[in-house]
Design an enzyme around this catalytic site. Structure first.
Site, PDB file in Angstrom:
ATOM      1  N   GLY A 203       0.981  -1.214   0.152  1.00 53.47           N
ATOM      2  CA  GLY A 203       0.113  -0.011  -0.059  1.00 53.47           C
ATOM      3  C   GLY A 203       1.018   1.242   0.160  1.00 53.47           C
ATOM      4  N   ASN A 204       0.246   2.418   0.263  1.00 53.85           N
ATOM      5  CA  ASN A 204       1.152   3.537   0.371  1.00 53.85           C
ATOM      6  C   ASN A 204       0.248   4.441   1.351  1.00 53.85           C
ATOM      7  OD1 ASN A 204      -1.035   5.428  -1.092  1.00 53.85           O
ATOM      8  ND2 ASN A 204      -0.497   4.232  -2.775  1.00 53.85           N
ATOM      9  N   ARG A 205       0.834   5.784   1.720  1.00 53.44           N
ATOM     10  CA  ARG A 205       0.304   6.684   2.736  1.00 53.44           C
ATOM     11  C   ARG A 205      -0.644   7.489   2.416  1.00 53.44           C
ATOM     12  NH1 ARG A 205       5.403   9.495   4.533  1.00 53.44           N
ATOM     13  NH2 ARG A 205       3.813  10.266   5.928  1.00 53.44           N
ATOM     14  N   SER A 206      -1.327   7.468   1.341  1.00 51.63           N
ATOM     15  CA  SER A 206      -2.232   8.513   0.997  1.00 51.63           C
ATOM     16  C   SER A 206      -3.579   8.295   1.709  1.00 51.63           C
ATOM     17  CB  SER A 206      -2.845   7.959  -0.614  1.00 51.63           C
ATOM     18  OG  SER A 206      -4.027   8.975  -0.766  1.00 51.63           O
ATOM     19  N   ALA A 269      -3.738   7.759  -5.162  1.00 55.76           N
ATOM     20  CA  ALA A 269      -2.405   7.271  -5.182  1.00 55.76           C
ATOM     21  C   ALA A 269      -2.634   6.008  -5.648  1.00 55.76           C
ATOM     22  CB  ALA A 269      -1.642   7.616  -3.870  1.00 55.76           C
TER      23      ALA A 269
END
Ligand code: CTP
Length: 400
Positions: A203-206, A269
């Site tokens: 995943g990512n931090r958005s 994102a």
């Protein structure tokens, strides 16, 4: 002075309606409160009578006016029900008018905003959701509840929207700039999750805050908004929320709606790569360090840019950690978008997870403007102001 009927139902959140009443009066609105019988078990009519613009009403039959529901319904510029219980939504959807509030709801042509609040199990019940779908179809605005603490110490979805948001929504419906009325806006939000196995993901931090702000502001400007999101954040009344998880799900949801959209905004994102062969069973530690081969996902924004029809506006976001303008300008061109919103995600006060942002707005016409450090809501307004200009032409574009 706009006239608003404030309907209050019997739920623990009824006390928050007092704050809504006060805020609306402070904003210059004439507020006529109606309390149901159950509401009076939680808050007194006297409290509302003291704060509102006229005495609170509680019955079809107790006042000097023989037909209070038609007087209130016909004179209202808007009716807001906060909190709206499952019972109220059910009666309103079924057309049952057995008290002053439900009779007034049927005796009006004014816009109606309902702000549901109830326990999570009730909120998620198919009967409640079906009733809301019916009401939405009839044009009723719904301000979804938030997640948080509920009565009895439980935590979950169903908490009444914050009084400030309710007030904003009412004021937006009453007086708002409607420069996106009749337009369909598709917005994506949040970070996608790419499965490694049934319980883990890349995943990512958005956080989704920027995309949700865009959706909320676009709805206030009168657009029909479809928000394709991975984030579990509240959305404004009228926003159609499509929850997705992976880049592929987001791609499919956006593409299915892109032909009808006047505006497409890719604030999400989206993962560029996903595991090629995610494990169908949970990966066990005892089996050793796993190795994953990744494969590219489809670039949704680039696909939208390629398929763009005349008059359609496509907006992209560029999250960069270095050489911001140069990288963003390259993406603007390669993805064939009309507007690129570029921000430095390595800054502590802008980008991921925080409530503020500072961005460059790069236009396909060569324009480049940097914003100050502003709230994501304010940035959303600036972006949509550009979008409106692109839709209607520079001369006619109003300031939002
Ligand atoms: N985007 C997309 N689909 C993808 C990847 C990105 O639609 N598979 C969109 C994002 O929503 C954003 C824009 O493309 O609007 C730019 O995303 P960004 O991650 O900054 O750029 P990339 O093209 O992925 O390039 P890089 O990661 O190399 O910077």
């Amino acid at each position: 002075m706009p006239r608003v009927v404030l309907g209050v139902c019997g739920g623990i959140a009824a006390y928050k309606a007092v704050e809504v009443c006060r805020r609306l009066v402070d904003a210059g609105v004439h507020v006529a409160p109606i309390l149901t019988d159950d509401a009076q078990r939680f808050v007194g009519a006297l409290t509302f009578s003291a704060l509102a613009s006229e005495p609170a009403r509680t019955s079809l039959f107790d006042g000097p006016d023989p037909i209070p529901h038609t007087t209130l319904g016909q004179n209202a510029d808007l009716i807001v029900v906060a909190p709206a219980t499952a019972k109220l939504l059910g009666k309103y959807a079924a057309g049952i008018s057995d008290d002053l509030l439900t009779a007034t709801l049927l005796a009006t042509r004014a816009p109606v905003l309902v702000c549901p609040a109830m326990h999570t199990e009730m909120w998620e019940h198919a009967a409640v959701q079906d009733n809301l779908a019916t009401l939405r179809r009839r044009g009723v605005h719904v301000l979804d509840p938030e997640e948080g603490r509920l009565a009895g110490g439980d935590v979950g979805a169903g908490r009444l929207a914050d009084p400030a948001r309710i007030t904003d929504a009412v004021l937006g419906l009453l007086t708002g700039n409607r420069s996106l009325a009749g337009r369909t806006v598709v917005v994506t939000a949040g970070g996608t999750r790419e499965a490694l196995d049934p319980v883990r993901y890349l995943g990512n931090r958005s956080s989704g805050k920027m995309g949700h702000a865009l959706a909320n502001v676009a709805a206030r400007l009168g657009a029909h908004v479809v928000l394709v999101t991975t984030a579990n954040l509240p959305a404004a009344s009228g926003v159609e929320v499509v929850r997705v998880d992976s880049a592929q799900e987001m791609h499919d949801a956006v593409m299915a709606r892109s032909a009808q959209a006047d505006v497409l905004i890719m604030a999400a994102a989206v993962a560029d790569f996903r595991p090629k062969a995610p494990s169908t069973q949970k990966i066990k530690k005892a089996d050793g360090v796993p190795e994953f081969v990744l494969e590219p996902t489809t670039d949704i924004l680039a696909a939208l840019g390629r398929a763009k029809r005349p008059g359609q506006v496509v907006v992209g976001f560029a999250a960069e950690t270095e050489r911001l303008r140069e990288h963003a300008a390259a993406k603007l061109e390669s993805k064939r978008v009309d507007l690129m919103v570029a921000n430095d995600v390595s800054a502590l006060d802008a980008g991921f997870e925080v409530d503020t942002n500072r961005a460059w707005l790069l236009g396909a016409d060569g324009s480049a403007d940097e914003t100050a450090l502003i709230s994501k809501e304010e940035l959303a307004r600036l972006v949509l102001e550009r979008v409106v200009r692109l839709l209607v032409g520079p001369a006619d574009g109003p300031s939002i």
